[in-house]
Design an enzyme around this catalytic site. Sequence first.
Site, PDB file in Angstrom:
ATOM      1  N   ALA A  36       0.821  -1.212   0.000  1.00 47.87           N
ATOM      2  CA  ALA A  36       0.000   0.000   0.000  1.00 47.87           C
ATOM      3  C   ALA A  36       0.853   1.259   0.000  1.00 47.87           C
ATOM      4  O   ALA A  36       1.941   1.303   0.585  1.00 47.87           O
ATOM      5  CB  ALA A  36      -0.906   0.006   1.228  1.00 47.87           C
ATOM      6  N   TYR A  82      -0.065 -13.879   1.897  1.00 44.94           N
ATOM      7  CA  TYR A  82      -0.345 -13.384   3.244  1.00 44.94           C
ATOM      8  C   TYR A  82      -0.253 -14.522   4.255  1.00 44.94           C
ATOM      9  O   TYR A  82       0.257 -14.346   5.372  1.00 44.94           O
ATOM     10  CB  TYR A  82      -1.753 -12.773   3.310  1.00 44.94           C
ATOM     11  N   LEU A  98      -4.660  -3.015   3.920  1.00 42.46           N
ATOM     12  CA  LEU A  98      -5.406  -3.545   2.787  1.00 42.46           C
ATOM     13  C   LEU A  98      -6.691  -2.737   2.553  1.00 42.46           C
ATOM     14  O   LEU A  98      -7.113  -1.959   3.416  1.00 42.46           O
ATOM     15  CB  LEU A  98      -5.766  -5.015   3.053  1.00 42.46           C
ATOM     16  N   LYS A 121      -7.254   2.389   9.619  1.00 43.78           N
ATOM     17  CA  LYS A 121      -8.641   2.800   9.701  1.00 43.78           C
ATOM     18  C   LYS A 121      -9.225   2.845   8.287  1.00 43.78           C
ATOM     19  O   LYS A 121      -8.471   2.991   7.308  1.00 43.78           O
ATOM     20  CB  LYS A 121      -8.757   4.147  10.416  1.00 43.78           C
ATOM     21  N   ARG A 193     -10.998   3.472  -3.384  1.00 41.29           N
ATOM     22  CA  ARG A 193     -11.796   4.249  -2.430  1.00 41.29           C
ATOM     23  C   ARG A 193     -13.247   4.356  -2.867  1.00 41.29           C
ATOM     24  O   ARG A 193     -14.117   4.691  -2.054  1.00 41.29           O
ATOM     25  CB  ARG A 193     -11.195   5.656  -2.275  1.00 41.29           C
ATOM     26  N   ASP A 205     -13.457   6.342   4.243  1.00 38.79           N
ATOM     27  CA  ASP A 205     -12.080   6.761   4.000  1.00 38.79           C
ATOM     28  C   ASP A 205     -11.707   8.001   4.808  1.00 38.79           C
ATOM     29  O   ASP A 205     -10.565   8.135   5.265  1.00 38.79           O
ATOM     30  CB  ASP A 205     -11.869   7.028   2.505  1.00 38.79           C
TER      31      ASP A 205
END
Length: 419
Positions: A36, A82, A98, A121, A193, A205
Amino acid sequence: MAGLLSFVHRSWQNAVGAPKAIKAGDAIKVGVLGAANIGPMALFTPARYHPEVIIYAVAARDRKKAEAYAKKHGIPHVFSSYEDLLASPLIEAVYIPLPNGLHLEWALKALQAGKHVLLEKPSVANAAEAALLFHHPLVTAPSAPVLLEAFHYRFHPAWLAFVALLDRPNVAHARASLKVPGKHMGFGAGDIRFNYALSGGALLDLTYTMSVLRGIYGAAPTACTSCEVDTMPSPPGDGLCDYKYDATWTFPNGGTGETHGNLQAGVLESLGDFANAEAVHRPVVVPDAALPGGLEKVRTRRVAYTNYIGPAMWHRIDVEDRFVVRKRGGGEVVREWTAKESKKAYTLRDAGIDRPSEPYWWTYKYMLDEFVNRVRGREGTGAWIEHEDSVEQAKTIDMAYAASRLPLRQTTKFDPASV
């Protein structure tokens, strides 16, 4: 000029100038799930000058992507999945940045593997998932690993200084904003998003605004009285993902609030109202022994905090107290005046906490410190995001979606019973 030089110096130190820490022999080896973009700011940079944290490994769904990410950020190990990363006995904690819709699954799997979890978050997609995660036996057992939702702003001295100025039971109205120039940052219609299947949407978001409002009142809202949203066209959100919201709230003490978020704000709008918080208090009688009998002093306070997201770069806390001296019981006003003061808190000592810190530390470094303190069983500053706090945060977001008439973000297809 002095303020500008301080800003430049803090920014330089955070980016390249701070000395790398000599790592302790028992430093916590952290694995990262996903390649990310938030990783360098949220974890890699603060870990660089934390003696007890090593960014040890990364895994992504595409190994080549993970390898390129590891090379770029100096991460020594890459895992092919993972699951393989979580199976490593050398990894003590994981960071999960993620997409929102994958948080529940991989947080539970990491906890099952005995890893401490720093979870980006929003913690999960909705309140049902939050209750499932934060009330899960893997979390509530006495020997459970540490689980923290990464509301980094809550750990910075400036936030601690801000809330110390509040008289929470007497807050009458609060406001929180977060407006991001997403059009200029590549947040187009295809961005995750705005992918409903991955729990996209601005209310999730930009969930900071609801967190700030709850932090000002020290309580969860009783209702979301309105929530107006603008949505992204499909694909991929099928018109179900908001990019802008304006919501109003009520709180248990009778106070009200408003939150404003925009992932597609213009540059000027973002500059003018990027990440601001404000609390206006009810008039309260304050003691003043110098007053003659029959008179009382009343204070009405307003506290405004500018740039709660990136206070290490620059921030400002403005306190405005309007005083009235009047005849006792609300009678004739004898005198009135306004007192104004501005404050800043770049270190813990600035906030009245006698612990070492540096003015260039970002919110993420303060958060990482507290995460490590919890993992090591040490006393910290007292700043923390309790599990019930995260549950209430998810409930608040659901309230807003219900008021907006958009559907709640959908629950993951992952079966928690499989953990």
